[in-house]
Design an enzyme around this catalytic site. Sequence first.
Site, PDB file in Angstrom:
ATOM      1  N   LYS A 173      37.859 -48.100 -37.494  1.00 13.54           N
ATOM      2  CA  LYS A 173      37.393 -46.706 -37.544  1.00 13.54           C
ATOM      3  C   LYS A 173      37.958 -46.034 -36.299  1.00 13.54           C
ATOM      4  CE  LYS A 173      34.833 -43.825 -36.296  1.00 13.54           C
ATOM      5  NZ  LYS A 173      35.286 -42.591 -35.597  1.00 13.54           N
ATOM      6  N   SER A 226      31.524 -44.613 -25.330  1.00 10.81           N
ATOM      7  CA  SER A 226      30.612 -44.228 -24.255  1.00 10.81           C
ATOM      8  C   SER A 226      29.328 -45.064 -24.312  1.00 10.81           C
ATOM      9  CB  SER A 226      30.283 -42.741 -24.376  1.00 10.81           C
ATOM     10  OG  SER A 226      29.663 -42.506 -25.630  1.00 10.81           O
ATOM     11  N   CYS A 281      38.839 -45.769 -19.068  1.00 12.07           N
ATOM     12  CA  CYS A 281      37.580 -46.390 -18.637  1.00 12.07           C
ATOM     13  C   CYS A 281      37.790 -47.160 -17.345  1.00 12.07           C
ATOM     14  CB  CYS A 281      37.056 -47.317 -19.719  1.00 12.07           C
ATOM     15  SG  CYS A 281      38.114 -48.724 -19.968  1.00 12.07           S
ATOM     16  N   GLU A 382      29.778 -40.041 -15.662  1.00  7.98           N
ATOM     17  CA  GLU A 382      31.175 -40.371 -15.916  1.00  7.98           C
ATOM     18  C   GLU A 382      31.899 -39.040 -16.197  1.00  7.98           C
ATOM     19  OE1 GLU A 382      31.999 -42.510 -19.576  1.00  7.98           O
ATOM     20  OE2 GLU A 382      33.811 -43.356 -18.709  1.00  7.98           O
TER      21      GLU A 382
HETATM   22  P1  NAD Z   1      32.459 -41.915 -27.910  1.00  5.70           P
HETATM   23  O1  NAD Z   1      31.370 -42.859 -27.545  1.00  5.70           O
HETATM   24  O2  NAD Z   1      32.103 -40.480 -28.066  1.00  5.70           O
HETATM   25  O3  NAD Z   1      33.126 -42.355 -29.317  1.00  5.70           O
HETATM   26  C1  NAD Z   1      33.520 -43.677 -29.555  1.00  5.70           C
HETATM   27  C2  NAD Z   1      33.477 -43.936 -31.060  1.00  5.70           C
HETATM   28  O4  NAD Z   1      32.125 -43.806 -31.528  1.00  5.70           O
HETATM   29  C3  NAD Z   1      34.307 -42.947 -31.870  1.00  5.70           C
HETATM   30  O5  NAD Z   1      34.975 -43.662 -32.892  1.00  5.70           O
HETATM   31  C4  NAD Z   1      33.286 -41.968 -32.420  1.00  5.70           C
HETATM   32  O6  NAD Z   1      33.659 -41.447 -33.684  1.00  5.70           O
HETATM   33  C5  NAD Z   1      32.029 -42.778 -32.524  1.00  5.70           C
HETATM   34  N1  NAD Z   1      30.811 -42.007 -32.211  1.00  5.70           N
HETATM   35  C6  NAD Z   1      30.700 -40.948 -31.365  1.00  5.70           C
HETATM   36  N2  NAD Z   1      29.425 -40.541 -31.295  1.00  5.70           N
HETATM   37  C7  NAD Z   1      28.708 -41.341 -32.115  1.00  5.70           C
HETATM   38  C8  NAD Z   1      27.322 -41.430 -32.458  1.00  5.70           C
HETATM   39  N3  NAD Z   1      26.430 -40.616 -31.941  1.00  5.70           N
HETATM   40  N4  NAD Z   1      26.954 -42.390 -33.322  1.00  5.70           N
HETATM   41  C9  NAD Z   1      27.839 -43.253 -33.830  1.00  5.70           C
HETATM   42  N5  NAD Z   1      29.168 -43.219 -33.531  1.00  5.70           N
HETATM   43  C10 NAD Z   1      29.591 -42.281 -32.684  1.00  5.70           C
HETATM   44  O7  NAD Z   1      33.626 -42.115 -26.851  1.00  5.70           O
HETATM   45  P2  NAD Z   1      34.951 -41.262 -26.669  1.00  5.70           P
HETATM   46  O8  NAD Z   1      34.586 -39.940 -26.093  1.00  5.70           O
HETATM   47  O9  NAD Z   1      35.770 -41.304 -27.897  1.00  5.70           O
HETATM   48  O10 NAD Z   1      35.713 -42.138 -25.560  1.00  5.70           O
HETATM   49  C11 NAD Z   1      35.451 -42.053 -24.196  1.00  5.70           C
HETATM   50  C12 NAD Z   1      34.429 -43.074 -23.762  1.00  5.70           C
HETATM   51  O11 NAD Z   1      34.870 -44.388 -24.081  1.00  5.70           O
HETATM   52  C13 NAD Z   1      34.220 -43.068 -22.251  1.00  5.70           C
HETATM   53  O12 NAD Z   1      32.852 -43.219 -21.988  1.00  5.70           O
HETATM   54  C14 NAD Z   1      35.000 -44.281 -21.778  1.00  5.70           C
HETATM   55  O13 NAD Z   1      34.575 -44.856 -20.569  1.00  5.70           O
HETATM   56  C15 NAD Z   1      34.752 -45.211 -22.917  1.00  5.70           C
HETATM   57  N6  NAD Z   1      35.743 -46.281 -22.943  1.00  5.70           N
HETATM   58  C16 NAD Z   1      35.335 -47.506 -22.543  1.00  5.70           C
HETATM   59  C17 NAD Z   1      36.254 -48.537 -22.498  1.00  5.70           C
HETATM   60  C18 NAD Z   1      35.835 -49.899 -22.043  1.00  5.70           C
HETATM   61  O14 NAD Z   1      36.634 -50.803 -22.159  1.00  5.70           O
HETATM   62  N7  NAD Z   1      34.637 -50.104 -21.540  1.00  5.70           N
HETATM   63  C19 NAD Z   1      37.582 -48.315 -22.878  1.00  5.70           C
HETATM   64  C20 NAD Z   1      37.958 -47.044 -23.297  1.00  5.70           C
HETATM   65  C21 NAD Z   1      37.018 -46.024 -23.320  1.00  5.70           C
END
Ligand code: NAD
Length: 497
Positions: A173, A226, A281, A382
């Site tokens: 996804k 996140s 991240c 963040e």
């Molecule tokens: P996000 O959490 O908004 O989205 C991640 C995924 O979850 C997406 O596919 C999105 O469609 C889905 N999603 C979003 N909100 C949702 C909800 N309420 N319920 C269910 N699914 C949901 O993250 P983002 O903005 O796409 O990416 C940035 C974040 O990812 C930052 O916090 C970053 O630190 C983190 N990140 C972490 C790592 C790691 O290895 N720890 C790596 C890359 C990014």
Amino acid sequence: MKTIEHWIDGVYYTGSPAGRLPVENPATGVVEAELLQASDADLDHAVEVARAAQKKWAKVSLAKRTAIMFRMRQLVLDHQDEMAKLIVAEHGKNYSDAIGEIQRGRETLDFSTAINVALKGEYSFDISTGVDIHTLRQPVGVVAGIVPFNFPAMVPFWMHPLAIASGNAFILKPASPTPSASLLMAELYKEAGLPDGVFNVVAGNRTIVSSILTHPGIDAISFVGSTPVAHVVQDTGVSHGKRVQALGGANNHAIVMPDADLDFAAQHISAAAFGAAGERCMALPVVVAVGGVGAELAQKVKEHAQTIKVGYGMDEGVEMGPVISAKAKDRIVGLIDDAEKRGADIVLDGRPLVVAGYEGGHFLGPTIIDNISLDAPAYTEEVFGPVLTIVHADTYDEAIGIVNSSPYGNGSAIFTNDGGIARRFTLDAEAGMVGVNVPIPTPVAYYSFGGWKDSLLGDTHIHGPEGVKFYTKAKVITSRWPSERTFAATLSFQREE
Ligand code: NAD
């Protein structure tokens, strides 16, 4: 307007969309395509296809599976220019950074070509007379990968090569702003000879994620995103009987000791804070300067940051692109405004930046905030943008206290020339990945990647040996053969020796 579909059972798939999501070029602000949002019926179709394909795929020999992963590796190399351009157009990072994330993702493909070694079990003869024991690891079944927008290639690569090589089927996804690299991966897997249905792409937003988390046909979930969403994924997935690993957000700190080489540190801190516009991240948004080196360090980082060419990622010499959306930019600007109101010093201000020819883009220049208070949201949250905050500490002990007070624990680093302090830091830091004079200590693919505290929920880190463990179930087999004339059966639990 281009429509971006799903990929199910080896073909593009329209299904019965629940809606359409805009896919924008963040450098222009122009919506270039619409992404189909999967309905529950589309997900049901993908799961049904994946379950059927997985049963056959798990029986394909390791020799044949690794041959496919070798071909896939070569195809990704051959198509990396095309993939990088898709990433630049949807994410905004500059071309060489997009190539970099494909290269790092490809390392997991390298690792998966040796899955035969990673899956080797153990065998003991005669644990009791004529009785042997051995172990093996079998695939968990159908794995779903839910990924963030910021690494459209690398983060999915952390998951699917190992899941697939281990005998699972995979449903990816992608994040809705950056779906196209995942679809190119699907085409390449087909060309590499992967049977249809083993790798599928189902697009959408939080609505389809909710259905994935509760779907009875999905056995395991790898999530990266996140922290608030990681909690939802972990809680819902586990309560629906799934194996879950959920990697969350970060707020990485680096300590700079007074004995550090400040020129070296400043150069590396600038690259770590502003690379990919801070949307990593493992970016470095916080420096803890020890023993009065903060002011000099801030000036030296500023000298580097000022030279960074910001613009459209395909343009010559551009080192940093826009942030992902107007909403993200507004949020980041709000955090800088708030820090300023609280009395922090804006050493370098990226807010006024306009990139000529790209006035509709979501650009923000490198920003350095010094003397920030530890309760300012620009420090506690963040930021996920091109913003470096500097805080000050008198001693190492005070500095490590600040580092470890963060609820996150993804990466932490120290700049020093003192081996004793460096060693102490590697033990003291409450983080999963620690750097000594390395501000982005992202492990290579044959080690595993993951944070502590709010940066990772679940037990296993991702990719490398822990990835193989996550995507497989252990089995221990005890056997004997009547022809070996072993002991007679007794009702006692006492073991014959
Ligand atoms: P996000 O959490 O908004 O989205 C991640 C995924 O979850 C997406 O596919 C999105 O469609 C889905 N999603 C979003 N909100 C949702 C909800 N309420 N319920 C269910 N699914 C949901 O993250 P983002 O903005 O796409 O990416 C940035 C974040 O990812 C930052 O916090 C970053 O630190 C983190 N990140 C972490 C790592 C790691 O290895 N720890 C790596 C890359 C990014």
